[in-house]
Enzyme design. Structure first.
Site, PDB file in Angstrom:
ATOM      1  N   CYS A   1      -5.965  -9.072   2.442  1.00  0.00           N
ATOM      2  CA  CYS A   1      -7.023  -8.125   2.815  1.00  0.00           C
ATOM      3  C   CYS A   1      -8.326  -8.786   3.254  1.00  0.00           C
ATOM      4  CB  CYS A   1      -7.296  -7.183   1.655  1.00  0.00           C
ATOM      5  SG  CYS A   1      -5.823  -6.342   1.104  1.00  0.00           S
TER       6      CYS A   1
ATOM      7  N   ALA B   1     -17.042 -17.667  -9.229  1.00  0.00           N
ATOM      8  CA  ALA B   1     -16.955 -18.769  -8.267  1.00  0.00           C
ATOM      9  C   ALA B   1     -15.563 -19.381  -8.343  1.00  0.00           C
ATOM     10  CB  ALA B   1     -18.008 -19.815  -8.608  1.00  0.00           C
TER      11      ALA B   1
ATOM     12  N   ASN C   1     -14.844  -3.859   1.575  1.00  0.00           N
ATOM     13  CA  ASN C   1     -14.142  -5.145   1.457  1.00  0.00           C
ATOM     14  C   ASN C   1     -15.040  -6.304   1.896  1.00  0.00           C
ATOM     15  OD1 ASN C   1     -11.842  -4.109   0.390  1.00  0.00           O
ATOM     16  ND2 ASN C   1     -10.468  -4.775   2.010  1.00  0.00           N
TER      17      ASN C   1
ATOM     18  N   PHE D   1      -8.370   1.551  -2.106  1.00  0.00           N
ATOM     19  CA  PHE D   1      -9.189   0.511  -2.750  1.00  0.00           C
ATOM     20  C   PHE D   1      -8.392  -0.114  -3.885  1.00  0.00           C
ATOM     21  CE2 PHE D   1     -12.071   3.728  -0.987  1.00  0.00           C
ATOM     22  CZ  PHE D   1     -12.788   2.938  -0.096  1.00  0.00           C
TER      23      PHE D   1
ATOM     24  N   VAL E   1       0.826  -1.208   0.000  1.00  0.00           N
ATOM     25  CA  VAL E   1       0.000   0.000   0.000  1.00  0.00           C
ATOM     26  C   VAL E   1       0.859   1.256   0.000  1.00  0.00           C
ATOM     27  CG1 VAL E   1      -1.689   1.312   1.347  1.00  0.00           C
ATOM     28  CG2 VAL E   1      -1.926  -1.159   1.148  1.00  0.00           C
TER      29      VAL E   1
ATOM     30  N   LEU F   1     -18.293 -11.936  -8.940  1.00  0.00           N
ATOM     31  CA  LEU F   1     -19.195 -13.089  -8.934  1.00  0.00           C
ATOM     32  C   LEU F   1     -18.509 -14.263  -9.619  1.00  0.00           C
ATOM     33  CD1 LEU F   1     -22.741 -11.598  -9.692  1.00  0.00           C
ATOM     34  CD2 LEU F   1     -21.837 -12.390  -7.508  1.00  0.00           C
TER      35      LEU F   1
HETATM   36  C1  UGA Z   1      -8.945  -6.175  -2.211  1.00  0.00           C
HETATM   37  C2  UGA Z   1      -9.963  -5.160  -2.760  1.00  0.00           C
HETATM   38  O1  UGA Z   1     -10.433  -5.590  -4.036  1.00  0.00           O
HETATM   39  C3  UGA Z   1      -9.336  -3.774  -2.898  1.00  0.00           C
HETATM   40  O2  UGA Z   1     -10.317  -2.840  -3.310  1.00  0.00           O
HETATM   41  C4  UGA Z   1      -8.780  -3.363  -1.533  1.00  0.00           C
HETATM   42  O3  UGA Z   1      -8.144  -2.110  -1.592  1.00  0.00           O
HETATM   43  C5  UGA Z   1      -7.771  -4.387  -1.073  1.00  0.00           C
HETATM   44  O4  UGA Z   1      -8.429  -5.681  -0.983  1.00  0.00           O
HETATM   45  C6  UGA Z   1      -7.254  -3.985   0.292  1.00  0.00           C
HETATM   46  O5  UGA Z   1      -8.032  -3.877   1.232  1.00  0.00           O
HETATM   47  O6  UGA Z   1      -6.059  -3.668   0.405  1.00  0.00           O
HETATM   48  P1  UGA Z   1      -6.973  -7.646  -3.266  1.00  0.00           P
HETATM   49  O7  UGA Z   1      -6.997  -8.397  -1.988  1.00  0.00           O
HETATM   50  O8  UGA Z   1      -5.670  -7.160  -3.789  1.00  0.00           O
HETATM   51  O9  UGA Z   1      -7.903  -6.321  -3.174  1.00  0.00           O
HETATM   52  O10 UGA Z   1      -7.565  -8.560  -4.399  1.00  0.00           O
HETATM   53  P2  UGA Z   1      -9.012  -8.847  -5.051  1.00  0.00           P
HETATM   54  O11 UGA Z   1      -8.883  -8.694  -6.495  1.00  0.00           O
HETATM   55  O12 UGA Z   1     -10.082  -8.101  -4.373  1.00  0.00           O
HETATM   56  O13 UGA Z   1      -9.177 -10.412  -4.734  1.00  0.00           O
HETATM   57  C7  UGA Z   1      -9.292 -10.902  -3.400  1.00  0.00           C
HETATM   58  C8  UGA Z   1      -9.538 -12.397  -3.424  1.00  0.00           C
HETATM   59  O14 UGA Z   1     -10.859 -12.689  -3.893  1.00  0.00           O
HETATM   60  C9  UGA Z   1      -8.599 -13.192  -4.323  1.00  0.00           C
HETATM   61  O15 UGA Z   1      -8.239 -14.402  -3.698  1.00  0.00           O
HETATM   62  C10 UGA Z   1      -9.431 -13.471  -5.553  1.00  0.00           C
HETATM   63  O16 UGA Z   1      -9.022 -14.606  -6.252  1.00  0.00           O
HETATM   64  C11 UGA Z   1     -10.805 -13.669  -4.932  1.00  0.00           C
HETATM   65  N1  UGA Z   1     -11.924 -13.417  -5.856  1.00  0.00           N
HETATM   66  C12 UGA Z   1     -12.119 -12.184  -6.387  1.00  0.00           C
HETATM   67  C13 UGA Z   1     -12.800 -14.461  -6.174  1.00  0.00           C
HETATM   68  O17 UGA Z   1     -12.657 -15.594  -5.681  1.00  0.00           O
HETATM   69  N2  UGA Z   1     -13.856 -14.213  -7.005  1.00  0.00           N
HETATM   70  C14 UGA Z   1     -14.068 -12.978  -7.533  1.00  0.00           C
HETATM   71  O18 UGA Z   1     -15.052 -12.825  -8.289  1.00  0.00           O
HETATM   72  C15 UGA Z   1     -13.186 -11.940  -7.230  1.00  0.00           C
END
Ligand code: UGA
Length: 441
Positions: free
Chosen positions: A268, A260, A216, A160, A11, A258
């Site tokens: 995070c 799966a 989040n 974000f 960050v 969405l």
């Molecule tokens: C997340 C948020 O998206 C950011 O907006 C936020 O700033 C950040 O946390 C934080 O608090 O620092 P991040 O953890 O980098 O970002 O990644 P994401 O893309 O959100 O994915 C998080 C997890 O959810 C991953 O394991 C991803 O594979 C999973 N995911 C995401 C799913 O299983 N399905 C989805 O449809 C989307």
């Protein structure tokens, strides 16, 4: 504007480099001297697309400098972003030791107005605690012996940014949230972000902190919701990908988050969901929805492993190839990656794991023992009884599946991200298992 960033992790570093990019003079601070040395030489300790190029540019131009002293950095800046780690305690609560330390250090060296801005994700009301810590540690008298003490403000400006697309997210925000308690703080933060020309949401401190918690946690809820739907799809012969598409066209719902899969991971969501449940409990509210979100996430990983056991029949001494270890694509981050749980369970059953990830191998080696790390995707599938796709790297979609099939002992694929082309794989003779795709899409 002169800005200090305390904490040069994901960050802090992205924020610092991007603030330099939009014209500010930035000093980044970290207590890890090795890290500071590397950053001064233009090297970043993480994989984040686009970040290193910008870093090199602004180190060269002098737009960004580094220090390992909080006092030194904060003296040079009017605005200080706090981006230190807030790890989870055993009970899920956030450990705010580093935040308190920053507040104290800034206070001890404060000789003019400072605006302290929370960037790290912190529980609501942390801003008040930072302000109190500063008041308690401010120099009692200034150098001339007068009782006058410098003024300060505390603000919240949650980030974000998604790992893997953090630079893009910073430059193109959906909104910028600032939680302030004074006009001066609001003016300064508006000024900082002016070049981005983004929608600003201005609130009080506690509300901005809650926006981050709620955002989040809501995204995590979407994921657990669709994973639950996937479970039912699996049983009734429906395809969750089409369900998500059909839902997603509704603007009130939206298609994103969405997908799966094998559950959310990373530094995070798991931590933030825990912290929000904890905060709710402390405030006297039982956050049942979020507790279920967490349970569903854990059970999704366990289900995936059981599913493999079911289809593969005997796990003991089977060779299992794993493509992808990072918690998601475009990052080398292994924190709370679903791969850790899945691999651990299969190893426990006596499987031999051969794994490959395009970026996360170095971090994975530190966290996973007793598996074979392979030099590329094809080395990982050699002689394998099945292939698990655990991270959605583009490279895997583009793989040569004829070669992959011929290298494997059994052409069986478990796609933990519904990422591969199930039809094409079927035509090549693969047995393909996705998530929530009517058993075998
Ligand atoms: C997340 C948020 O998206 C950011 O907006 C936020 O700033 C950040 O946390 C934080 O608090 O620092 P991040 O953890 O980098 O970002 O990644 P994401 O893309 O959100 O994915 C998080 C997890 O959810 C991953 O394991 C991803 O594979 C999973 N995911 C995401 C799913 O299983 N399905 C989805 O449809 C989307």
């Amino acid at each position: 504007m002169n800005i200090a960033i305390v904490g040069s992790g994901y960050v802090g570093l992205v924020t610092g480099v991007c603030l330099a990019h939009i014209g500010h003079q930035v000093i980044c601070c970290d207590n890890n001297e090795e890290k500071i040395k590397a950053l001064r030489a233009g090297r970043i300790p993480i994989y984040e697309p686009g970040l290193e190029d910008l870093l090199v540019k602004y180190v060269k131009s002098g737009g960004i400098t580094f220090s390992h002293s909080i006092r030194d950095a904060s003296k040079k800046a009017e605005v200080i972003f706090i981006a230190v780690g807030t790890p989870s305690k055993k009970n899920g609560d956030a450990d705010l030791t580093y935040i308190e330390n920053v507040a104290r250090e800034v206070a001890l060296s404060m000789d003019s107005y400072k605006l302290l801005v929370e960037k790290s994700t912190v529980p609501a009301q942390t801003g008040d605690r930072i302000a109190r810590t500063i008041r308690l540690n401010l120099p009692k008298k200034n150098k001339k012996g007068n009782a006058a003490v410098p003024e300060f403000d505390v603000a919240s400006n949650p980030e974000f940014l998604r790992e893997g697309s953090a630079v893009h997210d910073f430059m193109n925000p959906d909104r910028i949230v600032i939680g302030v308690e004074s006009k001066r703080a609001e003016r300064l933060l508006r000024e900082i972000y002016k070049p981005l020309n983004a929608t600003m949401v201005v609130t009080n401190l506690a509300t901005a902190e809650m926006i981050k918690h709620a955002s989040n946690s809501f995204l995590a809820t979407k994921i657990s919701f669709i994973n639950s739907v996937a479970q039912i799809c699996e049983r009734v012969g429906a395809d969750v990908e089409k369900v998500a598409e059909g839902m997603g066209y509704d603007k009130r719902i939206g298609r994103s988050f969405l997908n799966a899969g094998i559950g959310y991971g990373g530094s995070c969501f798991p931590k933030d969901v825990d912290a929000f449940v904890c905060l709710a409990e402390k405030s006297g509210y039982d956050f049942k929805i979020l507790k279920s979100v967490r349970e569903v996430n854990e059970s999704q990983k366990a289900w995936f492993t059981r599913h493999i056991e079911d289809k593969l029949w005997i796990i003991k001494d089977k060779t299992i190839a794993v493509w992808g270890l990072a918690f998601k694509s475009n990052t080398d981050d292994m924190r709370s990656a679903a791969s850790l749980t899945v691999i651990e369970a299969l190893r426990g059953e006596g499987a031999h794991i051969q794994a490959y990830d395009p970026q996360a191998m170095a971090n994975a080696r530190k966290m996973i023992k007793g598996i074979r790390f392979c030099s590329d995707a094809y080395a990982a599938v050699k002689g394998a009884d099945c292939l698990l796709l655990l991270t959605e790297w583009d490279e895997f979609k583009k793989a040569d599946f004829v070669k992959t099939r011929d290298l494997m002992r059994q052409a069986v694929v478990f796609d933990g991200r519904n990422f591969l082309d199930s039809k094409a794989l079927g035509e090549l003779g693969f047995e393909y298992y996705g998530i929530g795709r009517g058993g075998n899409a």
